[in-house]
Design a protein around this motif. Structure first.
Motif, PDB file in Angstrom:
ATOM      1  N   LYS A  91       7.041   8.353   3.487  1.00 26.26           N
ATOM      2  CA  LYS A  91       6.887   7.599   4.738  1.00 26.26           C
ATOM      3  C   LYS A  91       8.024   6.580   4.937  1.00 26.26           C
ATOM      4  O   LYS A  91       7.798   5.393   5.136  1.00 26.26           O
ATOM      5  CB  LYS A  91       5.530   6.911   4.783  1.00 26.26           C
ATOM      6  N   GLN A  92       9.255   7.103   4.880  1.00 26.42           N
ATOM      7  CA  GLN A  92      10.441   6.248   4.965  1.00 26.42           C
ATOM      8  C   GLN A  92      10.512   5.467   6.270  1.00 26.42           C
ATOM      9  O   GLN A  92      10.866   4.286   6.268  1.00 26.42           O
ATOM     10  CB  GLN A  92      11.711   7.097   4.797  1.00 26.42           C
ATOM     11  N   LYS A  93      10.196   6.103   7.389  1.00 29.17           N
ATOM     12  CA  LYS A  93      10.313   5.412   8.677  1.00 29.17           C
ATOM     13  C   LYS A  93       9.328   4.255   8.768  1.00 29.17           C
ATOM     14  O   LYS A  93       9.670   3.179   9.281  1.00 29.17           O
ATOM     15  CB  LYS A  93      10.106   6.388   9.836  1.00 29.17           C
ATOM     16  N   GLU A  94       8.098   4.468   8.295  1.00 28.65           N
ATOM     17  CA  GLU A  94       7.133   3.370   8.357  1.00 28.65           C
ATOM     18  C   GLU A  94       7.564   2.227   7.438  1.00 28.65           C
ATOM     19  O   GLU A  94       7.460   1.047   7.796  1.00 28.65           O
ATOM     20  CB  GLU A  94       5.731   3.841   7.982  1.00 28.65           C
TER      21      GLU A  94
ATOM     22  N   GLU B 174       0.826  -1.202   0.000  1.00 29.70           N
ATOM     23  CA  GLU B 174       0.000   0.000   0.000  1.00 29.70           C
ATOM     24  C   GLU B 174       0.862   1.255   0.000  1.00 29.70           C
ATOM     25  O   GLU B 174       0.603   2.221  -0.742  1.00 29.70           O
ATOM     26  CB  GLU B 174      -0.915  -0.021   1.219  1.00 29.70           C
ATOM     27  N   LEU B 175       1.916   1.254   0.812  1.00 33.46           N
ATOM     28  CA  LEU B 175       2.831   2.397   0.860  1.00 33.46           C
ATOM     29  C   LEU B 175       3.534   2.594  -0.481  1.00 33.46           C
ATOM     30  O   LEU B 175       3.805   3.731  -0.885  1.00 33.46           O
ATOM     31  CB  LEU B 175       3.864   2.192   1.978  1.00 33.46           C
ATOM     32  N   GLY B 176       3.835   1.483  -1.158  1.00 33.31           N
ATOM     33  CA  GLY B 176       4.461   1.581  -2.475  1.00 33.31           C
ATOM     34  C   GLY B 176       3.553   2.265  -3.475  1.00 33.31           C
ATOM     35  O   GLY B 176       3.999   3.107  -4.272  1.00 33.31           O
ATOM     36  N   GLU B 177       2.267   1.940  -3.439  1.00 29.71           N
ATOM     37  CA  GLU B 177       1.304   2.581  -4.332  1.00 29.71           C
ATOM     38  C   GLU B 177       1.166   4.063  -4.007  1.00 29.71           C
ATOM     39  O   GLU B 177       1.077   4.905  -4.911  1.00 29.71           O
ATOM     40  CB  GLU B 177      -0.050   1.881  -4.207  1.00 29.71           C
ATOM     41  N   GLU B 178       1.179   4.384  -2.718  1.00 28.31           N
ATOM     42  CA  GLU B 178       1.103   5.786  -2.309  1.00 28.31           C
ATOM     43  C   GLU B 178       2.326   6.557  -2.803  1.00 28.31           C
ATOM     44  O   GLU B 178       2.228   7.718  -3.227  1.00 28.31           O
ATOM     45  CB  GLU B 178       1.016   5.891  -0.785  1.00 28.31           C
ATOM     46  N   THR B 179       3.491   5.911  -2.742  1.00 26.16           N
ATOM     47  CA  THR B 179       4.740   6.558  -3.145  1.00 26.16           C
ATOM     48  C   THR B 179       4.696   6.952  -4.614  1.00 26.16           C
ATOM     49  O   THR B 179       5.083   8.071  -4.990  1.00 26.16           O
ATOM     50  CB  THR B 179       5.939   5.631  -2.889  1.00 26.16           C
ATOM     51  N   LEU B 180       4.223   6.036  -5.459  1.00 27.36           N
ATOM     52  CA  LEU B 180       4.188   6.311  -6.894  1.00 27.36           C
ATOM     53  C   LEU B 180       3.251   7.466  -7.237  1.00 27.36           C
ATOM     54  O   LEU B 180       3.436   8.140  -8.254  1.00 27.36           O
ATOM     55  CB  LEU B 180       3.758   5.047  -7.651  1.00 27.36           C
TER      56      LEU B 180
END
Length: 418
Positions: free
Chosen positions: A251-254, A166-172
């Motif tokens: 959101k690198q830390k998460e 999910e975080l990967g999709e947010e990043t893109l």
């Protein structure tokens, strides 16, 4: 009246005494800092491509061992790294392998297992009682592994983590990522025609275009005409952006709590164990991938933004100095250069173990499985969708039953019974 030789002799003696005392203090100061424990995390050596693009004239059959395998160059790189570590820790490690002092773990991949074995051949050549064949300067040293599907330590990125996906999709979709990608948009659009590779996502560009071209360059294969120096620079930069977006940018830390922080926790726990007087362990080695090193360094916030080269090694050393434990990190990414010192943000290069533990605490997961679950908003959405699906299904079943019960077929059968 002459002072005579005695005052001069006394002064000389006093000077020698001061020098001796100073020398003793310096010796004690040097001796006070004692290496107690070492962790090495390294990438495998040079390998053949994992896969390649459709238009590549260099097919898998051109590589002696096929795709994804360690090359002769890769073996040499890790043997050299083992020689360096033997020199670096000559006065710390036992002259030959002792099982209670050393533990080695690798991902369950041919190239990482072979890299560890090549490294150990140089790090622990047999000496004295370990010599079993006088004509062979080698002894077997065990390398431990687990199946890739069970590797929750080194084989990053860990795939069974919905929240990370999910975080990967947010990043893109993030503004920062799109800003970094924008200068390459026109270049990316030219790649499908040149390579025959339709995938235009960054990981696809990295893994199926840049990586095989880089492997072919290193191993002196003929490059396609379009793979100019400028093209290779752009492909490398896009590959670095792909790796950065995997663990950082958004959101690198998460992300770190779900990836590299797991390895940080392992290293920290091993160092804490090493502070116990009863612990015989001196060295732990981890043989992994570029994504292993970058995931670890992103979690520690010491990543330099570049793809970790073959046989690169992240070094973590634990020292005891005047009764207090300190952690020092360095990064060896060039074979002809001493490791570059790394400093954990918020501390000095030589960082007290207690401070180190406090600073890395935010990226260490408390319950990895729970943290990998999707966010509350998505969980609610999933529940709503599930309930809606059940309601729709129930209505459809009810309608179907009504149609059968009261439709012409049912009436026909009913009348025939009479």
């Amino acid at each position: 009246m002459s002072a005579g030789p005695f005052p001069v002799a006394r002064a000389a003696g006093l000077g020698l005494g001061v020098l001796a005392l100073l020398s003793l203090c310096l010796d004690q100061g040097v001796a006070a800092k004692e290496l107690k424990f070492v962790t090495l995390v390294f990438r495998h050596g040079d390998r053949s491509p994992i896969e390649t693009f459709p238009n590549d004239p260099i097919k898998e059959s051109a590589w002696p061992q096929g795709f994804g395998q360690l090359t002769q160059v890769g073996i040499e790189q890790h043997y050299e790294l083992g020689e360096y570590m033997r020199r670096r820790y000559e006065n710390f490690l036992n002259e030959s392998y002792k099982h209670e002092q050393v533990y080695i773990r690798s991902t369950d991949v041919d190239r990482t297992l072979m890299s560890a074995l090549a490294n150990l051949a140089a790090l622990f050549p047999p000496k004295g009682p370990s010599v079993w064949n006088p004509s062979l300067a080698w002894q077997p040293v065990p390398v431990h592994t687990v199946p890739l599907s069970e590797d929750g330590l080194l084989y990053m990125p860990f795939k069974q983590c919905p929240r990370f996906q999910e975080l990967g999709e947010e990043t893109l979709k993030s503004e920062e990522f799109q800003k970094r990608l924008r200068p390459y948009k026109d270049f990316i659009e030219t790649l499908p025609k040149l390579s025959g590779q339709k995938r235009q996502d960054l990981f696809g560009i990295w893994s199926t275009i840049y990586d095989p071209l880089f492997c072919e360059t290193v191993n002196h294969y003929t490059m396609p005409n379009w793979a100019t120096e400028d093209t290779m620079v752009k492909l490398r930069e896009l590959s670095e952006l792909s790796l950065m977006s995997l663990y950082g940018i958004h959101k690198q830390k998460e992300k770190s709590r779900l990836q590299g922080g797991v390895l940080v926790r392992e290293i920290l726990n091993n160092m804490k164990t090493a502070t116990q007087p009863s612990s015989p362990r001196k060295l732990i080695m981890y043989s992994g991938h570029d994504t292993t090193i970058s995931g670890l360094q992103m979690a520690l916030d010491v990543y330099n933004g570049q793809l970790p080269p073959y046989a690169s090694c992240h070094i973590t050393e634990l020292y005891l100095d005047k009764g207090e434990y300190f952690v020092e990190m360095s990064y060896r990414n060039e074979s002809h250069h001493e490791p570059y010192p790394l400093t954990l943000p918020g501390c000095n290069h030589s960082c007290p173990l207690t401070t180190f533990a406090e600073l890395v605490a935010p990226v260490i997961p408390r319950d990895w499985a729970s943290e990998c679950m999707l966010t509350a908003d998505h969980q609610v959405l999933k529940v709503v969708l599930a309930v809606a699906f059940c309601l729709v299904a129930s209505v459809l079943v009810l309608l179907l039953f009504t149609l059968i019960r009261h439709g012409p077929c049912w009436r026909r059968e009913y009348s025939q019974d009479f």
